[in-house]
Write an enzyme that holds these catalytic residues in place. Structure first.
Site, PDB file in Angstrom:
ATOM      1  N   GLU A  52       7.937  14.287   6.390  1.00  0.00           N
ATOM      2  CA  GLU A  52       6.577  13.759   6.237  1.00  0.00           C
ATOM      3  C   GLU A  52       5.848  14.533   5.143  1.00  0.00           C
ATOM      4  OE1 GLU A  52       5.440  11.005   8.092  1.00  0.00           O
ATOM      5  OE2 GLU A  52       7.574  11.060   8.465  1.00  0.00           O
ATOM      6  N   THR A  84       8.302   7.173  -1.308  1.00  0.00           N
ATOM      7  CA  THR A  84       9.702   7.028  -0.872  1.00  0.00           C
ATOM      8  C   THR A  84       9.947   5.630  -0.297  1.00  0.00           C
ATOM      9  OG1 THR A  84       9.775   9.388  -0.363  1.00  0.00           O
ATOM     10  CG2 THR A  84      11.477   8.025   0.648  1.00  0.00           C
ATOM     11  N   VAL A  85       9.186   5.248   0.718  1.00  0.00           N
ATOM     12  CA  VAL A  85       9.450   3.977   1.405  1.00  0.00           C
ATOM     13  C   VAL A  85       8.961   2.785   0.572  1.00  0.00           C
ATOM     14  CG1 VAL A  85       9.133   2.682   3.553  1.00  0.00           C
ATOM     15  CG2 VAL A  85       9.266   5.181   3.623  1.00  0.00           C
ATOM     16  N   LYS A 126       6.948   8.781  17.890  1.00  0.00           N
ATOM     17  CA  LYS A 126       7.975   7.733  18.021  1.00  0.00           C
ATOM     18  C   LYS A 126       8.315   7.447  19.485  1.00  0.00           C
ATOM     19  CE  LYS A 126       9.959   8.707  13.484  1.00  0.00           C
ATOM     20  NZ  LYS A 126      10.853   9.618  12.755  1.00  0.00           N
ATOM     21  N   GLY A 148      13.840   4.794  11.454  1.00  0.00           N
ATOM     22  CA  GLY A 148      14.091   4.394  10.061  1.00  0.00           C
ATOM     23  C   GLY A 148      14.806   3.046  10.010  1.00  0.00           C
ATOM     24  N   LEU A 162       0.886  -1.178   0.000  1.00  0.00           N
ATOM     25  CA  LEU A 162       0.000   0.000   0.000  1.00  0.00           C
ATOM     26  C   LEU A 162       0.910   1.211   0.000  1.00  0.00           C
ATOM     27  CD1 LEU A 162      -2.592  -1.005   2.783  1.00  0.00           C
ATOM     28  CD2 LEU A 162      -2.777  -1.330   0.303  1.00  0.00           C
ATOM     29  N   GLY A 163       1.116   1.820  -1.158  1.00  0.00           N
ATOM     30  CA  GLY A 163       2.008   2.978  -1.266  1.00  0.00           C
ATOM     31  C   GLY A 163       3.277   2.613  -2.007  1.00  0.00           C
ATOM     32  N   LYS A 197       4.211   5.505  12.006  1.00  0.00           N
ATOM     33  CA  LYS A 197       4.234   5.772  13.454  1.00  0.00           C
ATOM     34  C   LYS A 197       3.041   6.602  13.904  1.00  0.00           C
ATOM     35  CE  LYS A 197       6.760   8.639  11.031  1.00  0.00           C
ATOM     36  NZ  LYS A 197       7.902   8.576  10.140  1.00  0.00           N
TER      37      LYS A 197
HETATM   38  N1  NDP Z   1      10.171   8.904   4.178  1.00  0.00           N
HETATM   39  C1  NDP Z   1      10.829   8.424   5.203  1.00  0.00           C
HETATM   40  O1  NDP Z   1      12.056   8.607   5.336  1.00  0.00           O
HETATM   41  C2  NDP Z   1      10.120   7.619   6.229  1.00  0.00           C
HETATM   42  C3  NDP Z   1       8.762   7.449   6.195  1.00  0.00           C
HETATM   43  N2  NDP Z   1       8.136   6.701   7.163  1.00  0.00           N
HETATM   44  C4  NDP Z   1       6.712   6.483   7.086  1.00  0.00           C
HETATM   45  O2  NDP Z   1       6.425   5.718   5.936  1.00  0.00           O
HETATM   46  C5  NDP Z   1       5.151   6.049   5.427  1.00  0.00           C
HETATM   47  C6  NDP Z   1       5.276   6.428   3.953  1.00  0.00           C
HETATM   48  O3  NDP Z   1       6.116   7.553   3.859  1.00  0.00           O
HETATM   49  P1  NDP Z   1       6.700   8.002   2.437  1.00  0.00           P
HETATM   50  O4  NDP Z   1       7.040   6.836   1.626  1.00  0.00           O
HETATM   51  O5  NDP Z   1       7.737   9.017   2.760  1.00  0.00           O
HETATM   52  O6  NDP Z   1       5.425   8.749   1.826  1.00  0.00           O
HETATM   53  P2  NDP Z   1       5.212   9.207   0.300  1.00  0.00           P
HETATM   54  O7  NDP Z   1       4.308  10.385   0.374  1.00  0.00           O
HETATM   55  O8  NDP Z   1       6.503   9.326  -0.394  1.00  0.00           O
HETATM   56  O9  NDP Z   1       4.425   7.968  -0.348  1.00  0.00           O
HETATM   57  C7  NDP Z   1       3.090   7.667  -0.040  1.00  0.00           C
HETATM   58  C8  NDP Z   1       2.588   6.655  -1.057  1.00  0.00           C
HETATM   59  O10 NDP Z   1       1.277   6.259  -0.704  1.00  0.00           O
HETATM   60  C9  NDP Z   1       0.377   6.510  -1.781  1.00  0.00           C
HETATM   61  N3  NDP Z   1      -0.857   6.991  -1.187  1.00  0.00           N
HETATM   62  C10 NDP Z   1      -0.993   7.843  -0.148  1.00  0.00           C
HETATM   63  N4  NDP Z   1      -2.303   7.995   0.156  1.00  0.00           N
HETATM   64  C11 NDP Z   1      -2.991   7.239  -0.717  1.00  0.00           C
HETATM   65  C12 NDP Z   1      -4.372   6.981  -0.929  1.00  0.00           C
HETATM   66  N5  NDP Z   1      -5.318   7.549  -0.171  1.00  0.00           N
HETATM   67  N6  NDP Z   1      -4.730   6.135  -1.932  1.00  0.00           N
HETATM   68  C13 NDP Z   1      -3.789   5.566  -2.715  1.00  0.00           C
HETATM   69  N7  NDP Z   1      -2.447   5.760  -2.542  1.00  0.00           N
HETATM   70  C14 NDP Z   1      -2.073   6.590  -1.574  1.00  0.00           C
HETATM   71  C15 NDP Z   1       1.038   7.547  -2.666  1.00  0.00           C
HETATM   72  O11 NDP Z   1       0.583   7.357  -3.996  1.00  0.00           O
HETATM   73  P3  NDP Z   1       1.169   8.225  -5.232  1.00  0.00           P
HETATM   74  O12 NDP Z   1       2.604   7.809  -5.359  1.00  0.00           O
HETATM   75  O13 NDP Z   1       0.354   7.829  -6.391  1.00  0.00           O
HETATM   76  O14 NDP Z   1       1.014   9.659  -4.806  1.00  0.00           O
HETATM   77  C16 NDP Z   1       2.513   7.183  -2.487  1.00  0.00           C
HETATM   78  O15 NDP Z   1       2.866   6.166  -3.373  1.00  0.00           O
HETATM   79  C17 NDP Z   1       4.626   7.170   6.331  1.00  0.00           C
HETATM   80  O16 NDP Z   1       3.835   6.591   7.347  1.00  0.00           O
HETATM   81  C18 NDP Z   1       5.896   7.749   6.941  1.00  0.00           C
HETATM   82  O17 NDP Z   1       5.678   8.347   8.188  1.00  0.00           O
HETATM   83  C19 NDP Z   1       8.822   6.079   8.167  1.00  0.00           C
HETATM   84  C20 NDP Z   1      10.185   6.212   8.242  1.00  0.00           C
HETATM   85  C21 NDP Z   1      10.937   7.020   7.300  1.00  0.00           C
HETATM   86  N1  LIG Z   2       9.931  12.361   8.665  1.00  0.00           N
HETATM   87  C1  LIG Z   2      10.592  11.384   9.446  1.00  0.00           C
HETATM   88  C2  LIG Z   2      10.777  10.151   8.613  1.00  0.00           C
HETATM   89  C3  LIG Z   2      11.134   8.996   9.407  1.00  0.00           C
HETATM   90  O1  LIG Z   2      10.437   8.567  10.313  1.00  0.00           O
HETATM   91  C4  LIG Z   2      11.959  11.896   9.887  1.00  0.00           C
HETATM   92  O2  LIG Z   2      12.390  12.931   9.385  1.00  0.00           O
HETATM   93  O3  LIG Z   2      12.566  11.280  10.768  1.00  0.00           O
HETATM   94 NA    NA Z   3      13.789   1.133  12.994  1.00  0.00          NA
END
Ligand code: NDP
Ligand SMILES: N[C@@H](CC=O)C(=O)O
Ligand code: NA
Length: 466
Positions: free
Chosen positions: A219, A44-45, A234, A163, A40-41, A134
């Site tokens: 975020e 980035t991650v 966290k 992370g 789901l998504g 988180k």
């Molecule tokens: N980035 C980081 O370094 C870290 C992130 N996290 C956590 O990981 C999670 C993801 O973060 P990150 O990858 O940065 O987020 P992004 O915004 O980069 O990615 C989110 C993804 O989810 C999809 N998405 C979001 N909402 C919907 C929806 N309603 N319906 C369908 N698709 C949806 C987006 O689709 P589309 O691509 O089409 O827009 C995208 O692919 C978060 O909970 C964040 O807190 C945790 C640790 C580190």
């Molecule tokens: N936005 C968060 C992503 C990881 O949890 C951060 O900057 O640490």
């Molecule tokens: Na960790």
């Protein structure tokens, strides 16, 4: 290079439950037992996770046993850093969590909804869940873990804190026999990256935040990072694991880094400190009530010789004090695609290992599941005893330092140092550092000073000192 050519998969079932194991035909025609991941998504991650799963060579052999069955996104047209067969992508996230051809759901959407509902729906369909979210776990962890226990599935959250740094599993496992006294650390990569660049380059806050967003650290709404809310989520999770207590987010005292500027960074440096956004969870010293915890997030002056002072850039570090182990520090990259995906896939591999060995219907493994917890009492911030730094502006005239000292003394605040560092436009800039004081007393002293009753005094900055 994909582990399997998904289009040619001969998806089968080896007679056990479909979520236990499925048989795929690999490139060389070999029969491969694999688990099907519904992502789901794919941001980035999610993209980082897919990149590891699609390239399993020289990693743990169990990575080969994971295939991406579907990936849910918001936009099918978006350019992505990884390429998946178009037929795997969907905008119908409900279809993924209820798909009988998905064994494990990886939730990397972010935000509270639809993430929470999708996690619960996946659990209701008997799927294990791995999440980096988180925000959702800190708020709905109770509900989610209770549902998982009832359904006999796991919800794994290593990526949610620190992370790529292993934090959850060490606390749940290797350190769990210790009586934990304190968990404190730098748990937000974005703010540490900003503070580091402000300190080392004199960089501008907004400019560095934009870089953190571009690098995928921040975020979706970076106020969660900048205002300390992500760090609060966290530390709520870490405290719940370290102290086996349920921590109410609303009770966590939380301050971010918006008010930190070059002036305070400069003074901190001159006084021998680095400014870090710390998240702290600590058993109340000498409190006979076992449930009482201090849990707080705020920018802090960290003495240069403390290991946390030298954690720079996007790195995070979690410093744990326990009995009998003493002090342990977990350090590494706290955000970004690769590091966070490393934690997500580590959870997936743990689940594969469990699913291969644990007969269906047996109790959940104690080191991978979460027990119901009792609420703990969080001590109000006014009861905190700590050192403070304050920057005070006042009319520069004889006796003003004496007045400050007397007023602090009246409120039982003892000063470690008081220095007049600068004089600008007839105003003296005075920096004080206190000994350990009760926060309530310190605030009362500041209120009296700022009331203007005797002197025109402004207090532009107050920070706690570790
Ligand atoms: N980035 C980081 O370094 C870290 C992130 N996290 C956590 O990981 C999670 C993801 O973060 P990150 O990858 O940065 O987020 P992004 O915004 O980069 O990615 C989110 C993804 O989810 C999809 N998405 C979001 N909402 C919907 C929806 N309603 N319906 C369908 N698709 C949806 C987006 O689709 P589309 O691509 O089409 O827009 C995208 O692919 C978060 O909970 C964040 O807190 C945790 C640790 C580190
Ligand atoms: N936005 C968060 C992503 C990881 O949890 C951060 O900057 O640490
Ligand atoms: Na960790």
């Amino acid at each position: 290079m994909a582990a399997f050519d998904v289009a040619k998969l001969e998806v089968g079932n080896d007679g056990q439950s479909p979520r236990r194991r499925s048989v795929f035909i690999g490139h060389a025609g070999e029969r491969v037992v694999a688990l099907r991941v519904g992502l789901l998504g794919l941001g980035t991650v999610g993209s980082g996770t897919a990149a590891i799963l699609l390239d399993p060579s020289q990693r743990h052999p169990l990575v080969r046993e994971l295939v991406i069955a579907r990936a849910g996104v918001r936009s099918l047209e978006k350019q992505r850093s990884i390429s998946l067969p178009a037929e795997l992508l969907t905008t119908d996230l409900d279809a993924i969590v209820s798909d009988p051809n998905v064994d494990i759901v990886v939730e990397v959407l972010g935000g509270l909804e639809p993430a929470r509902s999708l996690i619960l729906k996946a659990i209701a369909h008997g799927k294990h869940v791995v999440t980096a979210n988180k925000a959702a776990i800190a708020r709905y962890g109770d509900e989610i873990f209770a549902a998982a226990r009832a359904a006999g599935v796991y919800v794994a959250i290593e990526a949610a804190v620190g992370g790529g740094i292993p934090t959850i599993q060490p606390l749940k496992h290797a350190l769990s026999v210790n009586r934990i006294r304190r968990v404190l650390g730098i748990v937000n990569g974005t703010t540490n990256y900003i503070l580091t660049r402000m300190a080392t380059e004199g960089a501008d806050f907004a400019e560095v935040l934009a870089d953190a967003q571009r690098l995928g650290y921040a975020e979706a709404d970076p106020t969660a990072d900048v205002d300390g809310l992500d760090a609060a989520d966290k530390i709520a999770i870490l405290a719940a694991i370290a102290f086996s207590d349920r921590v109410k987010l609303d009770d966590i005292h939380c301050e971010g880094i918006r008010q930190i500027g070059a002036t305070d960074i400069g003074y901190a440096e001159r006084l021998g400190f680095a400014i870090k956004l710390l998240a702290i969870a600590q058993r109340e010293a000498g409190n006979t009530n076992d449930d009482a915890l201090q849990v707080r997030v705020h920018p802090t002056l960290v003495p240069r010789e403390h290991p946390l002072a030298s954690i720079n850039g996007v790195n995070n570090a979690i410093f744990i004090e326990g009995d009998p182990i003493g002090e342990v520090m977990l350090f590494g990259p706290g955000a970004g695609a690769g590091p966070t995906a490393s934690a997500v896939v580590a959870d997936l591999v743990s689940l594969v290992a469990l699913m291969k060995t644990q007969p269906q219907g047996t109790d959940l493994h104690g080191l991978m599941s979460y027990m119901r917890q009792a609420d703990c009492r969080i001590v109000p911030i006014t009861e905190l005893v700590t050192r403070f730094y304050a920057r005070i502006d006042c009319i520069d005239r004889p006796g003003v330092i004496g007045y400050l000292g007397t007023t602090f003394g009246k409120h039982d605040v003892s000063l470690e140092s008081i220095v007049q560092t600068d004089r600008r436009e007839g105003l003296a800039e005075i920096v004080v550092v206190t000994h350990d004081v009760r926060e309530g007393n310190f605030r009362d002293a500041l209120a009296e000073l700022a009331s203007g009753a005797i002197e025109q005094i402004a207090i532009p900055s107050v920070l706690r000192v570790l």
